[in-house]
Write a protein that holds these residues in place. Sequence first.
Motif, PDB file in Angstrom:
ATOM      1  N   VAL A   1      -5.258  -9.512  -0.880  1.00  0.00           N
ATOM      2  CA  VAL A   1      -4.842  -8.539  -1.886  1.00  0.00           C
ATOM      3  C   VAL A   1      -4.090  -7.385  -1.235  1.00  0.00           C
ATOM      4  O   VAL A   1      -3.027  -6.957  -1.716  1.00  0.00           O
ATOM      5  N   LEU A   2      -4.609  -6.874  -0.131  1.00  0.00           N
ATOM      6  CA  LEU A   2      -3.948  -5.758   0.557  1.00  0.00           C
ATOM      7  C   LEU A   2      -2.561  -6.152   1.053  1.00  0.00           C
ATOM      8  O   LEU A   2      -1.608  -5.364   0.948  1.00  0.00           O
TER       9      LEU A   2
ATOM     10  N   SER B   1      -0.572  -8.481  -0.172  1.00  0.00           N
ATOM     11  CA  SER B   1       0.360  -8.642  -1.295  1.00  0.00           C
ATOM     12  C   SER B   1       0.781  -7.287  -1.844  1.00  0.00           C
ATOM     13  O   SER B   1       1.951  -7.096  -2.209  1.00  0.00           O
ATOM     14  N   GLU B   2      -0.147  -6.324  -1.889  1.00  0.00           N
ATOM     15  CA  GLU B   2       0.220  -4.976  -2.330  1.00  0.00           C
ATOM     16  C   GLU B   2       1.189  -4.327  -1.357  1.00  0.00           C
ATOM     17  O   GLU B   2       2.139  -3.657  -1.762  1.00  0.00           O
ATOM     18  N   LYS B   3       0.965  -4.539  -0.061  1.00  0.00           N
ATOM     19  CA  LYS B   3       1.852  -3.970   0.949  1.00  0.00           C
ATOM     20  C   LYS B   3       3.257  -4.554   0.829  1.00  0.00           C
ATOM     21  O   LYS B   3       4.251  -3.824   0.872  1.00  0.00           O
TER      22      LYS B   3
ATOM     23  N   ALA C   1       4.616  -5.903  -1.825  1.00  0.00           N
ATOM     24  CA  ALA C   1       5.213  -5.444  -3.081  1.00  0.00           C
ATOM     25  C   ALA C   1       5.746  -4.025  -2.923  1.00  0.00           C
ATOM     26  O   ALA C   1       6.836  -3.704  -3.412  1.00  0.00           O
ATOM     27  N   TRP C   2       4.996  -3.163  -2.245  1.00  0.00           N
ATOM     28  CA  TRP C   2       5.447  -1.793  -2.066  1.00  0.00           C
ATOM     29  C   TRP C   2       6.655  -1.736  -1.137  1.00  0.00           C
ATOM     30  O   TRP C   2       7.592  -0.972  -1.371  1.00  0.00           O
TER      31      TRP C   2
END
Length: 69
Positions: free
Chosen positions: A36-37, A39-41, A43-44
């Motif tokens: 999850v981390l 994928s968030e990274k 995306a950002w």
Amino acid sequence: MRFAGWYLKIAVGGAAIGAAMELFMIHTGFYEKVTVLESEKRAWESSPEAQAMREALNPWHKRDEKEKK
């Protein structure tokens, strides 16, 4: 081959410690959290805000691209 028994003990001990660490990470949900981390990274990093920040922190970015061409 005088120390073969010693090396075998070290190898078995290391494998046992590694297996225990993997089991701990699986049982605590470590891999799901990391996924999850990450994928968030990603995306950002692909967002316009991140690209603007990257360009602001490297003012020679455009100049370096021109010199490479």
